[in-house]
Design a protein around this motif. Structure first.
Motif, short mmCIF file in Angstrom:
data_model
loop_
_atom_site.label_atom_id
_atom_site.label_comp_id
_atom_site.label_asym_id
_atom_site.label_seq_id
_atom_site.Cartn_x
_atom_site.Cartn_y
_atom_site.Cartn_z
N TRP A 148 0.83 -1.20 0.00
CA TRP A 148 0.00 0.00 0.00
C TRP A 148 0.86 1.25 0.00
O TRP A 148 2.04 1.22 0.37
CB TRP A 148 -0.96 0.01 1.20
N PRO A 176 -8.77 1.24 -3.17
CA PRO A 176 -9.34 0.01 -2.63
C PRO A 176 -10.66 -0.41 -3.27
O PRO A 176 -10.90 -1.60 -3.49
CB PRO A 176 -9.52 0.33 -1.14
N GLU A 197 -10.43 -5.00 3.05
CA GLU A 197 -11.33 -4.18 3.86
C GLU A 197 -10.70 -3.87 5.22
O GLU A 197 -10.85 -2.75 5.73
CB GLU A 197 -12.67 -4.90 4.03
N ARG A 218 -8.13 -1.12 4.67
CA ARG A 218 -8.78 0.19 4.45
C ARG A 218 -9.34 0.74 5.76
O ARG A 218 -9.19 1.94 6.05
CB ARG A 218 -9.90 0.04 3.42
N HIS A 225 -6.56 2.13 7.84
CA HIS A 225 -6.13 3.44 7.31
C HIS A 225 -7.06 4.55 7.78
O HIS A 225 -6.59 5.63 8.20
CB HIS A 225 -6.10 3.38 5.79
#
Length: 322
Positions: free
Chosen positions: A28, A124, A141, A144, A147
């Motif tokens: 990422w 994403p 998921e 994300r 984050h």
């Protein structure tokens, strides 16, 4: 349909033995356009997925993840927070794939060309639509969500119990000079390989020989700097446990990747101090009973890079036992 296509539901499979163990990562980065993740294309299956592969003999799961990321996309990067593993069926039975987040800091990526012929950075939401295996969405998921909570960008503090030492009963010299047993020397080599999954370039160790010898193979292999801390010895901890706790707190304050090598009697104090920086559900993941960690075993605490001294994930691993 590829041989590893999803043919089972995505719930756990209680009681069913795992036939295939694999590991990988979701690379990422966060730029001006927000969070992006890296998908890989495998020509053999004509699918989009994450870098991953089967565990090799003599390998731990974190080591497998790091190796696969290097082999498939040419990225050498430490593991970040753990992501949910996925389970699905293959021809030989149940397969589990363990995932971690891996931050890409402008590194150039070189797909191997055989197993991976192209890569794609994307948001994403787009990645979730492109993934060929529906179960691969679950770790995405989780990444994300981390984050959005400010818990994706982290640094590791690792607590390591020294490898197996010669028995106290067979040692008549100074306790601080008691060396590793032959088994412990092999464990130290395995510890050195396992630590490279997070590659902390700082080591803080008890100055007693069995701790120094445990981290020596890793220090030699990586060039990591070693600092000796008297507060991590058994004797200092027995007399003044607050000084042991102070060593740990100072490392939390520094907010730099580090591995701490200490002794079994000091572990409750070390873990208790780290527990002050984590929510209750993570405290429950810490070892809570004697011997807390077996020789050569370690706990990985991932702390958010937010400056708030907050542990956001906890893991526990043993080096490969031959």
């Amino acid at each position: 349909m590829s041989s590893d296509a999803l043919i089972a539901d995505q719930t756990d499979h209680p009681g069913e033995p795992v036939a295939v163990t694999a590991a990988g990562a979701i690379p990422w980065r966060a730029g001006k356009d927000g969070l992006e993740v890296l998908l890989i294309h495998r020509p053999r299956y004509d699918d989009w997925s994450w870098p991953k592969g089967k565990i090799d003999a003599g390998e731990t799961v974190p080591e497998c993840a790091v190796r696969e990321v290097w082999e498939e996309i040419g990225l050498r990067a430490p593991l970040g927070i753990p992501l949910p593993p996925i389970h699905y069926h293959v021809a030989s039975g149940l397969k589990v794939v363990h995932y971690w987040a891996v931050k890409v800091n402008g590194d150039s990526l070189v797909p191997d060309g055989k197993e991976v012929d192209s890569v794609m950075w994307c948001a994403p939401d787009k990645a979730a639509r492109l993934l060929s295996n529906p179960s691969d969405v679950a770790p995405l998921e989780s990444l994300r969500d981390a984050h959005e909570r400010g818990e994706l960008d982290t640094w590791p503090l690792l607590v390591l119990r020294h490898a197996k030492a010669k028995p106290r009963s067979s040692w008549s010299k100074a306790e601080g000079e008691r060396p590793l047993a032959a088994t412990g020397s092999r464990q130290a080599q395995a510890v050195g390989r396992l630590l490279q999954a997070w590659k902390p370039m700082r080591i803080v160790s008890s100055p007693w020989l069995r701790c120094v010898a445990t981290v020596a193979p890793y220090a030699r292999a990586t060039g990591a700097k070693v600092k000796l801390a008297e507060g991590l010895t058994e004797h200092k901890h027995q007399r003044t446990p607050k000084k042991t706790a102070a060593v740990i707190e100072s490392l939390v304050d520094k907010q730099r990747p580090v591995v701490v090598c200490t002794h079994r009697p000091a572990l409750p104090t070390v873990l208790k101090q780290l527990a002050t920086h984590m929510p209750s559900h993570l405290v429950q993941l810490l070892p809570a009973h004697e011997p807390f960690l077996s020789p050569g075993e370690l706990v990985v605490c991932h702390l958010a890079n937010s400056g708030k001294k907050r542990v956001v994930a906890v893991e526990q691993f043993k080096p490969f036992d031959d």
